[in-house]
Enzyme design. Structure first.
Site, PDB file in Angstrom:
ATOM      1  CG  ASN A   9      -1.725   1.197   1.433  1.00  0.00           C
ATOM      2  OD1 ASN A   9      -1.823   2.028   0.534  1.00  0.00           O
ATOM      3  ND2 ASN A   9      -2.330   1.335   2.606  1.00  0.00           N
ATOM      4  CE  LYS A  11      -0.146   3.157   4.752  1.00  0.00           C
ATOM      5  NZ  LYS A  11      -0.003   3.228   6.198  1.00  0.00           N
ATOM      6  CG  HIS A  95      -5.715   1.742   5.219  1.00  0.00           C
ATOM      7  ND1 HIS A  95      -5.293   2.717   6.081  1.00  0.00           N
ATOM      8  CD2 HIS A  95      -4.689   0.864   5.099  1.00  0.00           C
ATOM      9  CE1 HIS A  95      -4.047   2.446   6.460  1.00  0.00           C
ATOM     10  NE2 HIS A  95      -3.656   1.327   5.871  1.00  0.00           N
ATOM     11  CD  GLU A  97      -2.850   5.376   6.807  1.00  0.00           C
ATOM     12  OE1 GLU A  97      -2.831   5.478   5.564  1.00  0.00           O
ATOM     13  OE2 GLU A  97      -1.930   4.838   7.463  1.00  0.00           O
ATOM     14  CD  GLU A 167      -3.417  -2.730   7.338  1.00  0.00           C
ATOM     15  OE1 GLU A 167      -2.279  -2.877   6.911  1.00  0.00           O
ATOM     16  OE2 GLU A 167      -4.127  -1.762   7.037  1.00  0.00           O
ATOM     17  N   GLY A 173       2.419   2.098  10.901  1.00  0.00           N
ATOM     18  CA  GLY A 173       3.343   3.214  10.754  1.00  0.00           C
ATOM     19  C   GLY A 173       4.005   3.633  12.055  1.00  0.00           C
ATOM     20  CB  SER A 213       5.300  -1.863  11.994  1.00  0.00           C
ATOM     21  OG  SER A 213       4.822  -0.558  12.246  1.00  0.00           O
TER      22      SER A 213
HETATM   23  P1  PGA Z   1       2.863   0.184   7.724  1.00  0.00           P
HETATM   24  O1  PGA Z   1       1.403   0.369   7.092  1.00  0.00           O
HETATM   25  O2  PGA Z   1       3.436  -1.078   7.134  1.00  0.00           O
HETATM   26  O3  PGA Z   1       3.626   1.402   7.322  1.00  0.00           O
HETATM   27  O4  PGA Z   1       2.685   0.067   9.212  1.00  0.00           O
HETATM   28  C1  PGA Z   1       0.564  -0.735   6.891  1.00  0.00           C
HETATM   29  C2  PGA Z   1      -0.729  -0.252   6.289  1.00  0.00           C
HETATM   30  O5  PGA Z   1      -1.192   0.836   6.633  1.00  0.00           O
HETATM   31  O6  PGA Z   1      -1.327  -0.938   5.447  1.00  0.00           O
END
Ligand code: PGA
Length: 250
Positions: A9, A11, A95, A97, A167, A173, A213
């Site tokens: 992803n 983003k 997601h 976010e 997640e 993140g 992460s």
């Molecule tokens: P990250 O994000 O690997 O940077 O923690 C995962 C995601 O948001 O899908």
């Protein structure tokens, strides 16, 4: 046998030129990876060029979001028809976010899921608890609610087009990862929940990815768990070498 999947992803990262560079690095590095389906999810402006760049490769392309309506006066939005018209057959929905910063609710996501499925698209459906939920030991309840309210209205036959991505918000993140045991425990719970609402066969067939992460250093340990079928990768997907290493971690 359910599929092993690693999805990147991107983003809101990578302009057209940078995406092109990452894709050509990925193509050369991922040539050898077998045993896992690989997906990249660039931003809207890079979707068509990514589809073109990946023609003839075994890497698939996903969008990061889409609108639930067929078309109309929704300034700034993108429809399922627009995605499929440029060759994109998969979309990430739900997601954290999108849920946190753009107010996407379970009810809205249920509509988006319906639209994507009606267009024959595959959905990578994301969900996961926040830190407070885990601290108060409500994480199973929260996850069950997200699944039941956003996804469990679909017909049994639609599950073949669903990939799940658990997640935990506290791990996205942040550099903090769920332990392989925590991931396994939740993934097993998710499978059980699907079995209770649908069938054991559907629960057994659906790929459940872990996200939050994931890095080359921890991917193998997490992916080794029985109910973890791969990962949804954010930060580490922006680097071809790291992403290829993760995809090769099974
Ligand atoms: P990250 O994000 O690997 O940077 O923690 C995962 C995601 O948001 O899908």
């Amino acid at each position: 046998m359910r599929k092993k999947i690693v999805a990147g992803n991107w983003k809101m990262n990578k302009n057209l030129a940078d995406a092109g560079t990452l894709l050509s690095d990925l193509k050369s590095k991922l040539g050898q990876v077998s045993g896992a389906e690989v997906i990249v999810a660039p931003t809207f402006t890079n979707l068509q060029s990514t589809v073109e760049a990946l023609k003839g490769s075994n890497i698939q392309v996903s969008a990061q979001n889409m609108h639930q309506a067929e078309n109309g006066a929704f300034t700034g939005e993108i429809s399922a028809d627009m995605l499929t018209s440029v060759g994109v057959q998969t979309v990430i929905l739900g997601h954290s976010e999108r849920r946190a910063y753009f107010g996407e609710t379970d009810a809205l996501l249920a509509e988006k899921v319906n639209t994507a499925l009606a267009h024959g698209m595959k959905v990578i459906f994301c969900f996961g608890e926040e830190l407070e939920d885990r601290k108060s030991e409500n994480h199973f309840k929260v996850v069950e609610g997200q699944l039941k309210n956003g996804l469990f209205h679909i017909e049994a036959s639609a599950w073949k087009n669903i990939v799940l991505a658990y997640e935990p918000v506290w791990a996205i993140g942040t550099g903090e990862t769920a332990s392989p045991e925590q991931a396994q425990e939740m993934h097993a719970f998710i499978r059980k929940t699907i079995e209770q609402s649908y069938t054991a066969a559907i629960a057994e067939e659906v790929s459940i990815l872990y996200g939050g992460s994931v890095k080359p250093a921890n991917a193998a340990e997490i992916f080794a768990k029985a109910d973890v079928d791969g990962g949804l990768i954010g930060g580490a997907a922006l680097d071809a070498e790291g992403f290829a290493a993760i995809a090769g971690s099974f």
